[in-house]
Scaffold this motif. Structure first.
Motif, PDB file in Angstrom:
ATOM      1  N   ARG A 315      29.169  -8.402  44.236  1.00 40.78           N
ATOM      2  CA  ARG A 315      28.369  -8.854  43.087  1.00 40.78           C
ATOM      3  C   ARG A 315      29.277  -9.215  41.920  1.00 40.78           C
ATOM      4  N   ARG A 316      30.256  -8.363  41.657  1.00 43.82           N
ATOM      5  CA  ARG A 316      31.179  -8.626  40.562  1.00 43.82           C
ATOM      6  C   ARG A 316      31.985  -9.908  40.801  1.00 43.82           C
ATOM      7  N   SER A 317      32.441 -10.101  42.020  1.00 45.41           N
ATOM      8  CA  SER A 317      33.222 -11.305  42.331  1.00 45.41           C
ATOM      9  C   SER A 317      32.383 -12.567  42.177  1.00 45.41           C
ATOM     10  N   SER A 318      31.117 -12.499  42.593  1.00 45.36           N
ATOM     11  CA  SER A 318      30.218 -13.653  42.449  1.00 45.36           C
ATOM     12  C   SER A 318      29.953 -13.942  40.977  1.00 45.36           C
ATOM     13  N   LEU A 319      29.760 -12.890  40.207  1.00 45.37           N
ATOM     14  CA  LEU A 319      29.552 -13.041  38.767  1.00 45.37           C
ATOM     15  C   LEU A 319      30.795 -13.639  38.107  1.00 45.37           C
ATOM     16  N   ARG A 320      31.933 -13.166  38.537  1.00 49.73           N
ATOM     17  CA  ARG A 320      33.197 -13.664  37.985  1.00 49.73           C
ATOM     18  C   ARG A 320      33.386 -15.149  38.284  1.00 49.73           C
ATOM     19  N   PHE A 321      32.998 -15.575  39.483  1.00 49.10           N
ATOM     20  CA  PHE A 321      33.108 -16.989  39.843  1.00 49.10           C
ATOM     21  C   PHE A 321      32.309 -17.857  38.871  1.00 49.10           C
ATOM     22  N   ILE A 322      31.084 -17.440  38.571  1.00 43.98           N
ATOM     23  CA  ILE A 322      30.225 -18.227  37.670  1.00 43.98           C
ATOM     24  C   ILE A 322      30.804 -18.267  36.265  1.00 43.98           C
ATOM     25  N   VAL A 323      31.174 -17.106  35.736  1.00 39.99           N
ATOM     26  CA  VAL A 323      31.665 -17.042  34.357  1.00 39.99           C
ATOM     27  C   VAL A 323      32.969 -17.813  34.204  1.00 39.99           C
ATOM     28  N   GLU A 324      33.923 -17.575  35.106  1.00 35.92           N
ATOM     29  CA  GLU A 324      35.226 -18.215  34.985  1.00 35.92           C
ATOM     30  C   GLU A 324      35.126 -19.731  35.068  1.00 35.92           C
ATOM     31  N   ASN A 325      34.290 -20.229  35.962  1.00 37.91           N
ATOM     32  CA  ASN A 325      34.212 -21.680  36.111  1.00 37.91           C
ATOM     33  C   ASN A 325      33.403 -22.337  35.006  1.00 37.91           C
ATOM     34  N   CYS A 326      32.483 -21.601  34.432  1.00 36.40           N
ATOM     35  CA  CYS A 326      31.830 -22.103  33.212  1.00 36.40           C
ATOM     36  C   CYS A 326      32.859 -22.270  32.102  1.00 36.40           C
ATOM     37  N   VAL A 327      33.704 -21.252  31.917  1.00 37.08           N
ATOM     38  CA  VAL A 327      34.716 -21.297  30.862  1.00 37.08           C
ATOM     39  C   VAL A 327      35.719 -22.413  31.117  1.00 37.08           C
ATOM     40  N   ARG A 328      36.145 -22.563  32.370  1.00 34.56           N
ATOM     41  CA  ARG A 328      37.113 -23.623  32.694  1.00 34.56           C
ATOM     42  C   ARG A 328      36.570 -24.990  32.321  1.00 34.56           C
TER      43      ARG A 328
END
Length: 392
Positions: A315-328
């Motif tokens: 769950r954390r890794s999936s959440l991280r994927f969304i947040v990081e790529n939004c920021v990028r």
């Protein structure tokens, strides 16, 4: 052991090895090998062969392996550089020795030399290594040997789905099979056109093996690879149900009627679409929808089976994927053209940018930050370290 008993033992071992080799010659389509637990010699051959399955009774395993090992080393010492000239005799000992002990690199290297000198056929070696993996599905040497064999094959001639099938069987037989999943990543790198089927297969595996985190990690790699290749399914972009549900959850609003363009505007307000490109944005939405699906899957699994470390980490890794790529995409000028940083320097630069990002400028990310901060001190600490959230 006296000399007579030793000679009898060698004769018996030689007979067993010859029986096994006879099975190899008789049945080139052997699919599995197992050692059959038995205590005593029942005065019959310990080699069992039925319907493409090969078995060897356990009472003779140690003696047979010692004999085969001694024979292989003896041939190498006696004939030195010319020992491959005795490939037919050497092969029967190699087959038995590797069936019993799959982790001897020296034996695999001899087989490599035999392939290079045309004493072994590559197609037969693929079958042999698959047979080894039926006995020991975590054999790193067997997987490495298969990758080496593929270096002699034309890419178009390789049956990649079959290779995925071998990874499936090995992972299914042995939990947390790092070597099988690493090999599967290698196959994915060479056969990216199979991403769609892999997405379906990995979800089934995750539902079946709820605590096997290796499959969850491969799923993360798979989604990242899809995004790297700008992969997306056009029909999925028309719905984005999972992503809409996730946004609705954090914003506490019903977004069922929103269009794809509206979802993009919520996640990436003010993004320069022309600079990023439509394929990248489409892949972003598609992969974020996959990540949102996995977040929901982890929550459903947790409700059904209780707390599992694999659920929380994925769950954390999936959440991280969304947040990081939004920021990028919102920052735009980051190393790797919106992709995961490749070098340590790029990673450091991105982490610094992530921590400096003003989440208050994005309603969705701000709501996500606030909601995730309610899940306990441990999770808040993880969000601070990996997502750059500042809860001070």
């Amino acid at each position: 052991m006296d000399l007579v008993a030793e000679n009898e033992n060698e004769v018996l071992c030689e007979k067993i090895i010859n029986d096994i080799q006879a099975v190899f010659l008789k049945d080139p389509d052997l699919s599995t090998f197992e050692i059959i637990p038995t205590i005593l010699n029942r005065n019959k051959t310990p080699v069992v062969h039925a319907e493409h399955h090969l078995g060897l009774e356990s009472w003779c395993v140690k003696h047979v392996y010692d004999h085969a090992h001694k024979a292989i080393i003896g041939y190498r010492r006696q004939h030195q550089s010319r020992y491959l000239q005795h490939s037919d005799v050497l092969l029967k000992y190699l087959n038995v020795a590797l069936l019993i002990n799959t982790d001897v690199a020296t034996f695999w290297n001899i087989r490599r030399q035999m392939v290079q000198t045309n004493h072994l056929k590559i197609n037969c070696e693929f079958k042999f290594s698959a047979l080894i993996l039926s006995k020991k599905p975590k054999s790193s040497e067997a997987f490495a040997y298969r990758r080496w064999l593929y270096s002699f094959q034309s890419h178009d001639a390789i049956d990649w789905p079959s290779e995925f099938g071998i990874c499936d069987r090995c992972a299914d037989r042995s939990a947390n099979n790092y070597h099988a999943w690493t090999h599967r990543q290698w196959v994915l790198q060479n056969a990216p056109d199979l991403i769609r089927s892999e997405l379906m297969i990995t979800e089934k595996f995750m539902r079946k093996h709820i605590s096997d985190y290796s499959s969850y990690h491969y799923r993360q790699t798979l989604i990242e690879r899809a995004y790297e290749l700008c992969y997306y399914e056009s029909n999925e972009l028309e719905h984005l149900h999972n992503l809409k549900d996730l946004i609705s959850y954090y914003l506490e609003d019903d977004l069922e009627i929103l269009s794809t363009a509206d979802v993009l505007q919520i996640l990436l307000p003010g993004v320069d679409r022309a600079a990023v490109g439509e394929p990248r944005l489409s892949s972003f939405l598609y992969c974020c929808n996959l990540a949102a699906h996995d977040i929901r899957l982890c929550d459903d699994q947790k409700n059904m089976y209780g707390e599992r470390e694999s659920f929380e980490n994925h769950r954390r890794s999936s959440l991280r994927f969304i947040v990081e790529n939004c920021v990028r995409l919102l920052l735009g000028e980051l190393p790797g053209l919106y992709l995961t940083p490749r070098t340590y320097g790029q990673l450091q630069e991105f982490n610094a940018a992530l921590k400096k990002f003003d989440y208050a400028t994005n309603a969705f990310l701000s709501a996500l930050k606030r909601s995730e901060g309610l899940l306990g001190d441990s999770h808040r600490k993880w969000c601070t370290i990996f997502l750059g959230f500042n809860y001070a």
